[in-house]
Each structure stands twice: as C-alpha cells, then as structure tokens.
Design a protein around this motif. Sequence first.
Motif, short mmCIF file in Angstrom:
data_model
loop_
_atom_site.label_atom_id
_atom_site.label_comp_id
_atom_site.label_asym_id
_atom_site.label_seq_id
_atom_site.Cartn_x
_atom_site.Cartn_y
_atom_site.Cartn_z
N UNK A 130 0.98 -1.27 -0.17
CA UNK A 130 0.08 -0.09 -0.04
C UNK A 130 0.79 0.99 0.30
N UNK A 131 2.07 1.03 0.51
CA UNK A 131 3.23 2.35 0.21
C UNK A 131 2.97 2.77 -0.65
N UNK B 119 -8.82 7.04 11.07
CA UNK B 119 -7.84 6.49 10.21
C UNK B 119 -8.20 4.64 9.98
N UNK B 120 -9.92 4.82 9.88
CA UNK B 120 -10.24 3.12 9.83
C UNK B 120 -10.62 2.47 8.18
N UNK C 281 -2.88 3.90 3.17
CA UNK C 281 -1.87 4.29 3.46
C UNK C 281 -1.84 5.30 3.39
N UNK C 282 -1.85 5.94 5.26
CA UNK C 282 -2.41 7.26 5.63
C UNK C 282 -1.07 8.02 5.53
N UNK D 207 3.91 8.44 8.05
CA UNK D 207 3.51 7.64 7.44
C UNK D 207 2.75 6.59 8.32
N UNK D 208 1.63 5.82 7.61
CA UNK D 208 0.57 4.99 8.70
C UNK D 208 -0.40 4.14 7.42
#
Length: 214
Positions: A92-93, A111-112, A117-118, A207-208
């Motif tokens: 996903x990155x 953030x669900x 990628x957040x 990044x998360x």
Amino acid sequence: MRLNLRALLASCAVAASACGGGETPPSVEPEPHAEDPCAPNGHIHREAEGDWCHCNKGHVAAPQGLACEVDPDYVPSEGFDFGDDGEHACWHVAHGPYVTVTATTSRNPRVDDFHTHYTVKLREENGQYTGTFSYKAFASGDFVVYLSTPDVPVTLVETAIQTQLTPAGTKPTGDFCSGLRHMVGYELTDRVQYTLTLGPTSLPEVGMVIEHLQ
C-alpha cells in the motif's frame, strides 16, 4: 366583629395536624444505577442498534441475554504473530490508496479505511507534535499499526470506557519498503470504537497503515 387571633391560630394548627399537613414529606432515594450485566468478565456497550457485551479475552457473549461466559475453544497465544512482517502493508505504500489526515483539537479524524496508506500530519504542542484519531475495528482479532518510524509513541484507548490497551507486541518491519519501519500489535474487537494517539514526537508527519491480520 374582631376575630380572636389566638383562637384562629389554634384551629389552624389542629386542622394541619389532622390532615398531616404539618409533617415533612418523606425523601425519596434515587434508584441506584443498574450493575453492568456483562461484568465481571466484560462490559456492556449501549448502542442504538442494541446493547451487547464486549467480553474479555477467554470469554464470549452468552447466546441468550447479556452476559460473558468462558469460551470453551479459547487457546492462549504464545506471543503476538506479526504475520508477513509488513509485506502487504508495504504494498500500500507503493500502490495506495492514499489518504492524508491532519490532527486538530476540534475533532478526531478517522483513520479506519481498509487497506489504506495514511499520511498523518500532527499538530504542534509545547514544541513537540501529537495527534488524536478515531479508529473503529471492523473485525475481531489481531491488528497491526505500521509506522514509518519507531520514534513515535502510540497510545490506543477504548473510547467508551476510556481504558488504555496494552500492546500485544512491537517489532521492526521486514525489509520490504522504506516507508514503514515499525509495527505495534493489538488485539481488537469488532464494532468497538478506539481512540488512537500518536506522539509526542519531534516529527510533524508520519506514514501509517493499520491492518487486520487474517
């Protein structure tokens, strides 16, 4: 004709005594709050769709009524299994989808989103950066918070009861990408709302990816 004031007062007192009007009404004690029917092995969630029991590890909701009972199929785990060590999250990155969220004091951004990628922009506070976000689990089981760096403290709280969860494990990611370098594992419950806080940290942006391990 003038009234006899003393006689009038005496007659009023007799009338009041006969009718009970001179007594103070008995005080009514408020009813005590009902005890949690899911305790001691869980706690109740009261929601518009209906009440349900969020049971502790090793327990399940009773098939009838509101109660938590021992799960006969529960097998204690030996450590936390991080699965592929971040290989899928690193996909996903590289490929997205991508969402940017900005921390604020007025609300907790969500953030669900699944497999997302957040880019998390934190807010400055006392010379450091921090941010609080909303996460609702969509399943029960093992979840991993993948972060771009291990230098960001992670705090996860069950929102309804303000209880902080203890991480089930932490570990560096595998060498799959440079965008994710740290993993924090949690055991979460379907439909439960959590509050995720990142920081304080010296980094203004993180990044998360958050994934459910299946």
